[in-house]
Design a protein around this motif. Structure first.
Motif, PDB file in Angstrom:
ATOM      1  N   GLY A 102       0.816  -1.213   0.000  1.00  0.00           N
ATOM      2  CA  GLY A 102       0.000   0.000   0.000  1.00  0.00           C
ATOM      3  C   GLY A 102       0.851   1.264   0.000  1.00  0.00           C
ATOM      4  N   THR A 103       1.874   1.262   0.819  1.00  0.00           N
ATOM      5  CA  THR A 103       2.763   2.426   0.871  1.00  0.00           C
ATOM      6  C   THR A 103       3.500   2.609  -0.443  1.00  0.00           C
ATOM      7  OG1 THR A 103       3.084   2.020   3.231  1.00  0.00           O
ATOM      8  CG2 THR A 103       4.655   3.478   2.142  1.00  0.00           C
ATOM      9  N   ALA A 104       3.999   1.510  -0.989  1.00  0.00           N
ATOM     10  CA  ALA A 104       4.714   1.576  -2.261  1.00  0.00           C
ATOM     11  C   ALA A 104       3.810   2.121  -3.352  1.00  0.00           C
ATOM     12  CB  ALA A 104       5.248   0.198  -2.637  1.00  0.00           C
ATOM     13  N   THR A 105       2.572   1.657  -3.376  1.00  0.00           N
ATOM     14  CA  THR A 105       1.612   2.119  -4.379  1.00  0.00           C
ATOM     15  C   THR A 105       1.422   3.624  -4.273  1.00  0.00           C
ATOM     16  OG1 THR A 105       0.436   0.014  -4.489  1.00  0.00           O
ATOM     17  CG2 THR A 105      -0.798   1.992  -5.085  1.00  0.00           C
ATOM     18  N   ARG A 106       1.191   4.069  -3.061  1.00  0.00           N
ATOM     19  CA  ARG A 106       0.951   5.494  -2.853  1.00  0.00           C
ATOM     20  C   ARG A 106       2.159   6.334  -3.289  1.00  0.00           C
ATOM     21  NH1 ARG A 106       2.325   8.035   1.702  1.00  0.00           N
ATOM     22  NH2 ARG A 106       2.408   6.056   2.841  1.00  0.00           N
ATOM     23  N   ILE A 107       3.342   5.942  -2.856  1.00  0.00           N
ATOM     24  CA  ILE A 107       4.529   6.756  -3.131  1.00  0.00           C
ATOM     25  C   ILE A 107       4.952   6.646  -4.586  1.00  0.00           C
ATOM     26  CG2 ILE A 107       6.912   7.204  -2.480  1.00  0.00           C
ATOM     27  CD1 ILE A 107       6.353   6.250   0.253  1.00  0.00           C
ATOM     28  N   PHE A 108       4.961   5.452  -5.145  1.00  0.00           N
ATOM     29  CA  PHE A 108       5.359   5.283  -6.539  1.00  0.00           C
ATOM     30  C   PHE A 108       4.435   6.089  -7.446  1.00  0.00           C
ATOM     31  CE2 PHE A 108       7.455   0.896  -5.772  1.00  0.00           C
ATOM     32  CZ  PHE A 108       8.676   1.498  -5.576  1.00  0.00           C
ATOM     33  N   ILE A 129       9.126   6.291  -9.660  1.00  0.00           N
ATOM     34  CA  ILE A 129       9.723   5.040  -9.185  1.00  0.00           C
ATOM     35  C   ILE A 129      11.208   5.207  -8.888  1.00  0.00           C
ATOM     36  CG2 ILE A 129      10.185   2.642  -9.800  1.00  0.00           C
ATOM     37  CD1 ILE A 129       7.631   2.740 -11.511  1.00  0.00           C
ATOM     38  N   HIS A 130      11.951   5.674  -9.872  1.00  0.00           N
ATOM     39  CA  HIS A 130      13.394   5.776  -9.676  1.00  0.00           C
ATOM     40  C   HIS A 130      13.783   6.787  -8.604  1.00  0.00           C
ATOM     41  CE1 HIS A 130      14.101   3.976 -13.877  1.00  0.00           C
ATOM     42  NE2 HIS A 130      14.520   3.111 -12.977  1.00  0.00           N
ATOM     43  N   SER A 131      12.911   7.765  -8.397  1.00  0.00           N
ATOM     44  CA  SER A 131      13.288   8.841  -7.484  1.00  0.00           C
ATOM     45  C   SER A 131      12.961   8.529  -6.031  1.00  0.00           C
ATOM     46  CB  SER A 131      12.602  10.148  -7.896  1.00  0.00           C
ATOM     47  OG  SER A 131      11.211   9.985  -7.864  1.00  0.00           O
ATOM     48  N   VAL A 132      12.364   7.384  -5.759  1.00  0.00           N
ATOM     49  CA  VAL A 132      12.130   7.017  -4.362  1.00  0.00           C
ATOM     50  C   VAL A 132      12.893   5.734  -4.049  1.00  0.00           C
ATOM     51  CG1 VAL A 132       9.829   8.026  -4.523  1.00  0.00           C
ATOM     52  CG2 VAL A 132      10.080   5.574  -4.617  1.00  0.00           C
ATOM     53  N   GLY A 133      13.582   5.746  -2.946  1.00  0.00           N
ATOM     54  CA  GLY A 133      14.373   4.594  -2.557  1.00  0.00           C
ATOM     55  C   GLY A 133      13.603   3.696  -1.614  1.00  0.00           C
ATOM     56  N   VAL A 134      14.122   2.509  -1.419  1.00  0.00           N
ATOM     57  CA  VAL A 134      13.449   1.568  -0.530  1.00  0.00           C
ATOM     58  C   VAL A 134      13.454   2.086   0.909  1.00  0.00           C
ATOM     59  CG1 VAL A 134      13.915  -0.430  -1.977  1.00  0.00           C
ATOM     60  CG2 VAL A 134      15.564   0.248  -0.240  1.00  0.00           C
ATOM     61  N   ASP A 135      14.412   2.915   1.238  1.00  0.00           N
ATOM     62  CA  ASP A 135      14.447   3.485   2.583  1.00  0.00           C
ATOM     63  C   ASP A 135      13.169   4.251   2.889  1.00  0.00           C
ATOM     64  OD1 ASP A 135      16.963   2.486   2.324  1.00  0.00           O
ATOM     65  OD2 ASP A 135      17.996   4.234   3.114  1.00  0.00           O
ATOM     66  N   ARG A 136      12.748   5.089   1.933  1.00  0.00           N
ATOM     67  CA  ARG A 136      11.511   5.845   2.090  1.00  0.00           C
ATOM     68  C   ARG A 136      10.327   4.907   2.340  1.00  0.00           C
ATOM     69  NH1 ARG A 136       9.635  10.308  -0.566  1.00  0.00           N
ATOM     70  NH2 ARG A 136       7.536   9.823   0.105  1.00  0.00           N
ATOM     71  N   ILE A 137      10.262   3.873   1.525  1.00  0.00           N
ATOM     72  CA  ILE A 137       9.111   2.981   1.581  1.00  0.00           C
ATOM     73  C   ILE A 137       9.045   2.217   2.895  1.00  0.00           C
ATOM     74  CG2 ILE A 137       8.060   0.951   0.517  1.00  0.00           C
ATOM     75  CD1 ILE A 137       9.227   2.011  -2.159  1.00  0.00           C
ATOM     76  N   ILE A 138      10.159   1.660   3.316  1.00  0.00           N
ATOM     77  CA  ILE A 138      10.125   0.892   4.563  1.00  0.00           C
ATOM     78  C   ILE A 138       9.892   1.819   5.747  1.00  0.00           C
ATOM     79  CG2 ILE A 138      11.613  -0.888   3.620  1.00  0.00           C
ATOM     80  CD1 ILE A 138      13.898   0.232   5.232  1.00  0.00           C
ATOM     81  N   ALA A 139      10.360   3.066   5.655  1.00  0.00           N
ATOM     82  CA  ALA A 139      10.146   4.004   6.753  1.00  0.00           C
ATOM     83  C   ALA A 139       8.666   4.335   6.879  1.00  0.00           C
ATOM     84  CB  ALA A 139      10.961   5.279   6.526  1.00  0.00           C
ATOM     85  N   GLU A 140       8.018   4.662   5.743  1.00  0.00           N
ATOM     86  CA  GLU A 140       6.618   5.062   5.797  1.00  0.00           C
ATOM     87  C   GLU A 140       5.683   3.872   6.018  1.00  0.00           C
ATOM     88  OE1 GLU A 140       5.081   8.033   3.333  1.00  0.00           O
ATOM     89  OE2 GLU A 140       6.983   9.066   3.027  1.00  0.00           O
ATOM     90  N   ALA A 141       6.137   2.697   5.623  1.00  0.00           N
ATOM     91  CA  ALA A 141       5.318   1.509   5.862  1.00  0.00           C
ATOM     92  C   ALA A 141       5.553   0.987   7.271  1.00  0.00           C
ATOM     93  CB  ALA A 141       5.650   0.430   4.845  1.00  0.00           C
TER      94      ALA A 141
END
Lengths: 199, 199
Positions: free
Chosen positions: A19-25, A30-42
């Motif tokens: 869900g978080t990945a969907t929202r942010i991507f 896609i390329h401009s967001v790192g996995v760090d962002r996603i795991i932090a917000e999720a």
DNA sequence: GTCACAAGAGACCGAACGTTCTCCCCCGCA
DNA sequence: TGCGGGGGAGAACGTTCGGTCTCTTGTGAC
């Protein structure tokens, strides 16, 4: 806090991740967001991400797969009405403009994704192509049912209008874009309205 | 090798840099290519890049500015003919399909760029909006000259078709996309062909 | 001749990237 | 009672990112 029982077979952490990945991507690319962002917000740890997905690419594919399911469901429900084919096309078109008018609209997830993955051999690119082929086939079938004799050309025309509307939706006034799109669709339907066709 | 005299006031290394950046950014996207790739293929050193551009962002803006100039020139030459407005619209449309049919076509540089820079406040996003506004104004004026009474709506319709065609051009068969686009434009021109308008 | 400057060559920086790792806790299950 | 797996916490990997640095060389203008 509310840890939950974790009863879900596909796990609750995974759902939060997707869900978080969907929202942010969708919102930021896609390329401009790192996995760090996603795991932090999720609110998930790195290890949890890699326990559920083989890597970022698989997360992106899951994101697109979810978007694909959503659109198919949306089209199916718009198409479910027991109405003439032309009206079902109007219903699908209206559901498109509802998306364009909704807050946070950021264009077509698939067109945006393919802009970042131009390589036709890339799995993400191919996922986009598969979705687009399904949509083209669906509207072409609908137009054929509505009596458009060269249904292929009409289907491509409709998809072209949709692509333009989706691309513009977050660049111009969404209201004007929606209005323009619906009028263009009416023009398209009017072009060959004969239910029997004139051969 | 052929070093040249370096007589260009804007320097030859800068031109090589911008040309390489244009080619790679258009073909592969922006975020996914680093400055290392660009300086390597342009055969310049890091210091040279930062002597001519304040950073990657300015290089991207220069890339878009060059694309903008190219399209304006293309539209101007298609528009230069001493012909009825409708035929000049056809000429512009044909120049668009020539782009779509040309090898290496990868969609609209501006739509691709804006997919990677969704933030409306970002300079790159705004450069895209400025280009699009110019194009909309240009075709709207042309359509008004051709006698389309709600020229604004017709202009938005034409831009929507163009956006769809450009987005699809590298996802479907370019020949079919071009054919569909030109037919749709003819349909649009046919909708209100009155040279005097019917008010 | 010398002075200024564009350009080449390349070391270097801190940060972020995607990814893998170990360690521990908690909970359901046998 | 022991066991295993999902999850949290976080260190660490090597690479690449965009950007800055010093030093040298060639070359045109004065």
């Amino acid at each position: 806090m509310s840890r939950g029982t974790g009863s879900g077979s596909t796990s609750e952490a995974r759902a939060r991740l997707l869900g978080t990945a969907t929202r942010i991507f969708y919102a930021e690319g896609i390329h401009s967001v790192g996995v760090d962002r996603i795991i932090a917000e999720a609110q998930v740890t790195r290890a949890t991400l890699y326990r559920h997905f083989s890597g970022k690419e698989e997360l992106v594919l899951a994101y697109l797969d979810q978007a694909d399911r959503g659109i198919r469901a949306q089209v199916a429900s718009a198409q479910a009405e027991d109405a003439p084919a032309a009206d079902r096309i109007r219903a699908v078109s209206r559901s498109i403009t509802e998306g364009i008018r909704s807050p946070g609209f950021r264009g077509c997830a698939f067109l945006n994704a393919v802009a970042e993955y131009p390589d036709p051999a890339h799995p993400i690119h191919q996922a986009v192509l598969a979705h687009r082929q399904w949509f083209l086939d669906t509207v072409t079938e609908l137009l054929a049912e509505a009596g458009h004799t060269p249904a292929g050309a009409a289907g491509r025309h409709l998809v072209m209008l949709r692509d333009g509307a989706m691309a513009e939706g977050c660049l111009f006034d969404p209201e004007l874009v929606s209005e323009t799109f619906l009028q263009a669709v009416e023009g398209l339907l009017r072009a060959r309205p004969a239910s029997t066709g004139r051969k």
